[in-house]
Design a protein around this motif. Structure first.
Motif, mmCIF file in Angstrom:
data_model
loop_
_atom_site.group_PDB
_atom_site.id
_atom_site.type_symbol
_atom_site.label_atom_id
_atom_site.label_comp_id
_atom_site.label_asym_id
_atom_site.label_seq_id
_atom_site.Cartn_x
_atom_site.Cartn_y
_atom_site.Cartn_z
ATOM 1 N N GLY A 233 -3.328 -11.579 -0.327
ATOM 2 C CA GLY A 233 -3.388 -12.303 0.935
ATOM 3 C C GLY A 233 -2.700 -11.524 2.040
ATOM 4 O O GLY A 233 -2.120 -10.459 1.800
ATOM 5 N N PHE A 234 -2.753 -12.057 3.238
ATOM 6 C CA PHE A 234 -2.158 -11.407 4.394
ATOM 7 C C PHE A 234 -0.658 -11.188 4.171
ATOM 8 O O PHE A 234 0.048 -12.105 3.761
ATOM 9 C CB PHE A 234 -2.385 -12.265 5.644
ATOM 10 C CG PHE A 234 -1.774 -11.683 6.875
ATOM 11 C CD1 PHE A 234 -2.368 -10.598 7.499
ATOM 12 C CD2 PHE A 234 -0.592 -12.198 7.389
ATOM 13 C CE1 PHE A 234 -1.792 -10.043 8.630
ATOM 14 C CE2 PHE A 234 -0.016 -11.654 8.520
ATOM 15 C CZ PHE A 234 -0.610 -10.569 9.146
ATOM 16 N N GLY A 235 -0.197 -9.963 4.387
ATOM 17 C CA GLY A 235 1.233 -9.673 4.270
ATOM 18 C C GLY A 235 1.726 -9.440 2.854
ATOM 19 O O GLY A 235 2.922 -9.294 2.632
ATOM 20 N N ALA A 236 0.832 -9.401 1.873
ATOM 21 C CA ALA A 236 1.266 -9.216 0.485
ATOM 22 C C ALA A 236 1.639 -7.757 0.189
ATOM 23 O O ALA A 236 2.261 -7.472 -0.825
ATOM 24 C CB ALA A 236 0.182 -9.687 -0.476
ATOM 25 N N GLY A 237 1.243 -6.846 1.081
ATOM 26 C CA GLY A 237 1.642 -5.450 0.889
ATOM 27 C C GLY A 237 0.515 -4.507 0.499
ATOM 28 O O GLY A 237 0.765 -3.420 -0.021
ATOM 29 N N LYS A 238 -0.740 -4.881 0.780
ATOM 30 C CA LYS A 238 -1.875 -4.019 0.442
ATOM 31 C C LYS A 238 -1.810 -2.701 1.191
ATOM 32 O O LYS A 238 -1.976 -1.628 0.604
ATOM 33 C CB LYS A 238 -3.204 -4.711 0.813
ATOM 34 C CG LYS A 238 -3.461 -6.006 0.116
ATOM 35 C CD LYS A 238 -4.749 -6.654 0.595
ATOM 36 C CE LYS A 238 -4.729 -7.078 2.057
ATOM 37 N NZ LYS A 238 -3.785 -8.141 2.367
ATOM 38 N N THR A 239 -1.571 -2.793 2.487
ATOM 39 C CA THR A 239 -1.588 -1.580 3.299
ATOM 40 C C THR A 239 -0.433 -0.656 2.900
ATOM 41 O O THR A 239 -0.625 0.550 2.727
ATOM 42 C CB THR A 239 -1.518 -1.961 4.792
ATOM 43 O OG1 THR A 239 -2.643 -2.808 5.077
ATOM 44 C CG2 THR A 239 -1.590 -0.741 5.684
ATOM 45 N N MET A 240 0.739 -1.240 2.699
ATOM 46 C CA MET A 240 1.898 -0.439 2.271
ATOM 47 C C MET A 240 1.601 0.271 0.951
ATOM 48 O O MET A 240 1.917 1.450 0.785
ATOM 49 C CB MET A 240 3.127 -1.336 2.068
ATOM 50 C CG MET A 240 3.899 -1.647 3.306
ATOM 51 S SD MET A 240 4.825 -0.215 3.900
ATOM 52 C CE MET A 240 6.204 -0.198 2.753
ATOM 53 N N ARG A 421 10.658 -10.618 -1.774
ATOM 54 C CA ARG A 421 10.896 -9.198 -1.524
ATOM 55 C C ARG A 421 10.862 -8.367 -2.813
ATOM 56 O O ARG A 421 11.572 -7.373 -2.939
ATOM 57 C CB ARG A 421 12.187 -8.988 -0.735
ATOM 58 C CG ARG A 421 12.221 -9.782 0.571
ATOM 59 C CD ARG A 421 13.133 -9.217 1.634
ATOM 60 N NE ARG A 421 12.747 -7.886 2.118
ATOM 61 C CZ ARG A 421 11.714 -7.653 2.926
ATOM 62 N NH1 ARG A 421 10.914 -8.627 3.305
ATOM 63 N NH2 ARG A 421 11.464 -6.438 3.326
ATOM 64 N N TYR A 423 8.832 -5.850 -4.216
ATOM 65 C CA TYR A 423 7.771 -4.900 -3.868
ATOM 66 C C TYR A 423 7.747 -3.754 -4.870
ATOM 67 O O TYR A 423 8.795 -3.373 -5.349
ATOM 68 C CB TYR A 423 8.015 -4.320 -2.471
ATOM 69 C CG TYR A 423 7.877 -5.296 -1.347
ATOM 70 C CD1 TYR A 423 6.669 -5.914 -1.085
ATOM 71 C CD2 TYR A 423 8.977 -5.602 -0.542
ATOM 72 C CE1 TYR A 423 6.544 -6.811 -0.034
ATOM 73 C CE2 TYR A 423 8.854 -6.493 0.510
ATOM 74 C CZ TYR A 423 7.640 -7.095 0.766
ATOM 75 O OH TYR A 423 7.514 -7.974 1.794
ATOM 76 N N PRO A 424 6.593 -3.173 -5.146
ATOM 77 C CA PRO A 424 5.258 -3.641 -4.769
ATOM 78 C C PRO A 424 5.003 -4.984 -5.454
ATOM 79 O O PRO A 424 5.366 -5.141 -6.614
ATOM 80 C CB PRO A 424 4.318 -2.570 -5.314
ATOM 81 C CG PRO A 424 5.188 -1.435 -5.789
ATOM 82 C CD PRO A 424 6.558 -1.950 -5.958
ATOM 83 N N ALA A 503 10.190 1.520 -1.486
ATOM 84 C CA ALA A 503 9.416 2.543 -0.780
ATOM 85 C C ALA A 503 10.266 3.275 0.260
ATOM 86 O O ALA A 503 9.893 4.351 0.716
ATOM 87 C CB ALA A 503 8.205 1.906 -0.098
ATOM 88 N N PHE A 504 11.386 2.677 0.626
ATOM 89 C CA PHE A 504 12.190 3.276 1.694
ATOM 90 C C PHE A 504 13.397 4.055 1.163
ATOM 91 O O PHE A 504 14.223 4.516 1.941
ATOM 92 C CB PHE A 504 12.648 2.188 2.676
ATOM 93 C CG PHE A 504 11.494 1.462 3.297
ATOM 94 C CD1 PHE A 504 10.626 2.130 4.163
ATOM 95 C CD2 PHE A 504 11.245 0.133 3.001
ATOM 96 C CE1 PHE A 504 9.537 1.472 4.724
ATOM 97 C CE2 PHE A 504 10.160 -0.531 3.565
ATOM 98 C CZ PHE A 504 9.301 0.135 4.424
HETATM 99 P P1 ADP Z 1 -1.023 -6.495 3.968
HETATM 100 O O1 ADP Z 1 -1.698 -5.203 4.258
HETATM 101 O O2 ADP Z 1 -1.286 -6.991 2.579
HETATM 102 O O3 ADP Z 1 -1.295 -7.548 4.984
HETATM 103 P P2 ADP Z 1 1.379 -4.971 4.504
HETATM 104 O O4 ADP Z 1 1.158 -3.843 3.590
HETATM 105 O O5 ADP Z 1 1.131 -4.735 5.939
HETATM 106 O O6 ADP Z 1 0.563 -6.245 4.009
HETATM 107 O O7 ADP Z 1 2.864 -5.486 4.259
HETATM 108 C C1 ADP Z 1 3.464 -6.466 5.091
HETATM 109 C C2 ADP Z 1 4.963 -6.235 5.164
HETATM 110 O O8 ADP Z 1 5.561 -6.380 3.872
HETATM 111 C C3 ADP Z 1 5.313 -4.829 5.580
HETATM 112 O O9 ADP Z 1 5.356 -4.691 6.983
HETATM 113 C C4 ADP Z 1 6.674 -4.615 4.969
HETATM 114 O O10 ADP Z 1 7.683 -5.160 5.777
HETATM 115 C C5 ADP Z 1 6.613 -5.435 3.709
HETATM 116 N N1 ADP Z 1 6.329 -4.577 2.543
HETATM 117 C C6 ADP Z 1 5.153 -4.449 1.911
HETATM 118 N N2 ADP Z 1 5.238 -3.582 0.869
HETATM 119 C C7 ADP Z 1 6.509 -3.140 0.849
HETATM 120 C C8 ADP Z 1 7.244 -2.229 0.029
HETATM 121 N N3 ADP Z 1 6.665 -1.574 -1.007
HETATM 122 N N4 ADP Z 1 8.560 -2.027 0.295
HETATM 123 C C9 ADP Z 1 9.146 -2.669 1.319
HETATM 124 N N5 ADP Z 1 8.516 -3.521 2.139
HETATM 125 C C10 ADP Z 1 7.222 -3.781 1.925
#
Ligand code: ADP
Ligand code: MG
Length: 582
Positions: A233-240, A421, A423-424, A503-504
């Motif tokens: 879903g939105f904000g779950a971390g797909k893009t990251m 929090r 992640y992943p 990731a950081f």
């Molecule tokens: P989606 O693409 O699923 O909507 P994002 O990848 O943009 O979600 O992630 C949303 C937020 O979640 C990021 O801006 C970041 O703050 C947090 N986040 C996601 N993955 C990680 C990660 N591996 N480590 C730390 N923060 C993360």
């Protein structure tokens, strides 16, 4: 007689009474010469989808055929570039946010003027055929571009330019075929995006794509030539997660398709990518990356094309003998583009308004992954990783369900993990990889013979935890027998100390397989050592008081990647702490 526009409905245009066009032919629409593709032909009308904004277009304007399929240009200058969905260069990221490319402008995909330093592999009288590598150029500091004879050409070289500086579009080679016809060959060539590029044959899957992400590499691996989906879903971390893979995975080339996301998000992606450094070489990551950007404010049909453009570029580099990974973020936005166009065509909708051909389109995309022997006898691979963004994170919707049928790694992102929090946020109960068996020989040889049994051990502990959690929910953890309390403690070590990855953090962002293996080994050692104590009726609370679980949770930060051997000292440390009990 000219073919004139009869109707316009968003990106869909029709022309009446014509027999001039063929299916999937690329056409130029209106006096601005907008790019379009023929998607339907009946006796009464030809239907065209237009890849550019049709605002201002009027009935009566002319449509001109090209007699070719919608194609991209393949050649040096693709890498480090940013393209829109139909491979027009976006010179400036500003173009993503504003009015971007002026419509109907015929700009070449590759820089017309740039000269490449070319070394030839062939000489006069050599026999060549489709796929033969005939020239090499240094495309970027990281990647040698291997130019190949176009697929339709076969014959004898009758003329070659000397090694030197040439542009992508000038003729460098003349090849005479059996019939005496002479073909001119340049560094660049065209290829229709919806047709998979031919290969010699597929090889079985046997090598992992190593991402440095523990929850992927150890628990749910992806293979080179495989396909994975990242639903969430939105904000779950797909893009990251896609970014982490793009940065760290051991592919030679990355194709990143940003599909239908908001302009500002894509801009951020591009800015971030431009700053990234390839960890293995210290050179800009863009030297081995091509970005395809199609934001939500760009024409919907071009979004549909962007997926095909991306996979075609990926296959092209595979054909040179490279391992390519393509990320598509998000395939849901692509499916929505299919739905929108299908709606305009008044096709009979299937599930949730998606066209009935949604599953076959998804299949056609993922089937272009593979580990192959190329026509020129090099080997290469295309690995596909597609993000899926179902509304509200509901995986029962058609795009997620159909994608699941055609991928063998499924990394289910979980909103509640992301919220906590963790992640992943890959949910270990819903995710899976069907590649493990294919990869076992590789692990035995390149990691360790007990790697997979250790993997199975931690997965079993996580499953036990899940079952115990059901009981704990009902009656609390106090009444559990000690061995089950231990399972919960060790499971926590696995979740927090192993699956969760920062990731950081300089070291934790990428973890080599050797370290992943040694971490598993230490966790397994802890588990057996504690089971022995529990069998001697020592309460888990006493074990916990020694700090041994906390010690293991911190391993990922305490052991740097350049001193993995430190992990060999941990069994002794564990023994030492546990000895304080007795
Ligand atoms: P989606 O693409 O699923 O909507 P994002 O990848 O943009 O979600 O992630 C949303 C937020 O979640 C990021 O801006 C970041 O703050 C947090 N986040 C996601 N993955 C990680 C990660 N591996 N480590 C730390 N923060 C993360
Ligand atoms: Mg995203």
């Amino acid at each position: 007689m000219a073919n004139l526009i009869y109707s316009i409905n968003g990106p869909v245009v029709t022309v009446k009474d014509t027999s001039d066009f063929s299916m999937m032919e690329m056409v130029y629409v209106g006096h601005k010469r907008l790019m379009g593709e023929v998607i339907g032909i009946t006796e009464e009308k030809t239907t065209i989808q237009v890849y550019e904004s049709t605002t201002g277009l009027k009935p009566g304007e002319e449509v001109v055929g090209s007699k070719t399929l919608l194609s991209v240009t393949l050649g040096p200058g693709i890498l480090s570039n940013i393209f829109d969905g139909i491979e027009r260069p976006l010179k400036d990221i500003q173009q993503l946010e504003g009015a971007f490319i002026s419509e109907g402008q015929s700009i070449t995909s590759l820089d017309k003027n740039k000269k490449w330093n070319v070394t030839f592999d062939v000489k006069v009288n050599d026999e060549v055929k489709g796929g033969t590598i005939f020239a090499r150029t240094k495309e970027t500091d990281l990647i040698e571009h291997r130019s190949m004879i176009p697929l339709e050409v076969e014959g004898k070289v009758i003329e070659v330019k000397p090694d030197g500086e040439y542009t992508a579009y000038e003729t460098l080679l003349r090849v005479e075929d059996k019939t005496g016809k002479v073909h001119e060959v340049a560094l660049s060539q065209k290829w229709p995006i919806k047709v998979p590029r031919p290969i010699k044959h597929r090889r079985p899957i046997s090598i992992p794509l190593v991402t440095g992400q523990r929850v992927l590499d150890t628990t749910f691996p992806i293979a080179k030539g495989g396909a994975a989906a990242v639903p969430g879903g939105f904000g779950a971390g797909k893009t990251m997660l896609q970014h982490q893979i793009a940065k760290w995975c051991d592919a030679d080339i990355i194709v990143y398709v940003g599909c239908g996301e908001r302009g500002n998000e894509m801009t951020q992606v591009l800015e971030e990518f431009s700053e990234l450094v390839d960890p293995r070489t210290g050179k800009p990551l863009l030297d081995r990356t091509v970005l395809i950007a199609n934001t939500s404010n760009m024409p919907v049909a071009a979004r549909e094309a962007s997926i095909y453009t991306g996979i075609t570029l990926a296959e092209y580099y595979r054909d040179m003998g490279y391992h390519v990974a393509i990320m598509a973020d998000s395939t849901s936005r692509w499916a929505e583009a299919l739905r929108e166009i299908s709606g305009r065509l008044e096709e009979m909708p299937a599930e949730e308004g998606f066209p009935a051909y949604l599953p076959s389109r998804i299949a056609q995309f993922y089937e272009r992954s593979g580990y192959v022997d190329n026509l020129n006898d090099t080997e290469g691979s295309v690995t596909i990783i597609g993000a899926v963004s179902p509304q509200g994170g509901d995986f029962s919707e058609p795009v997620t369900q159909n994608t699941k049928r055609f991928v063998r790694s499924f990394w289910a992102l979980d909103k509640s993990l992301a919220y906590a929090r963790h992640y992943p946020a890959v949910n270990w109960n819903q995710s899976y990889s069907e590649y493990v068996d294919d990869l076992s020989a590789w692990y035995n040889k390149n990691v360790a013979r007990d790697f997979l049994s250790l993997r199975d051990e931690i997965i079993a502990i996580l499953h036990d935890e899940q079952k115990l959690n059901e009981i704990v929910k009902l009656i609390g953890s106090d009444v559990l027998p000690e061995d089950q309390k231990l399972t919960l403690e060790v499971a926590k070590v696995i979740r927090v100390g192993f699956l969760q990855q920062n990731a950081f953090h300089a070291d934790d962002t990428y973890v080599p397989l050797e370290k992943q293996y040694k971490m598993l080994k230490v966790i397994s050692y802890l588990n057996s050592a504690c089971i022995k104590l529990v069998n001697k009726r020592i309460p888990v609370s006493l074990i916990s008081n020694t700090g041994v679980f906390d010690l293991l949770i911190k391993i990922k930060y305490d052991v740097p990647n350049n001193n993995i051997a430190m992990l060999d000292e941990y069994p002794a440390k564990i023994d030492e702490l546990l000895a304080t009990i007795v």
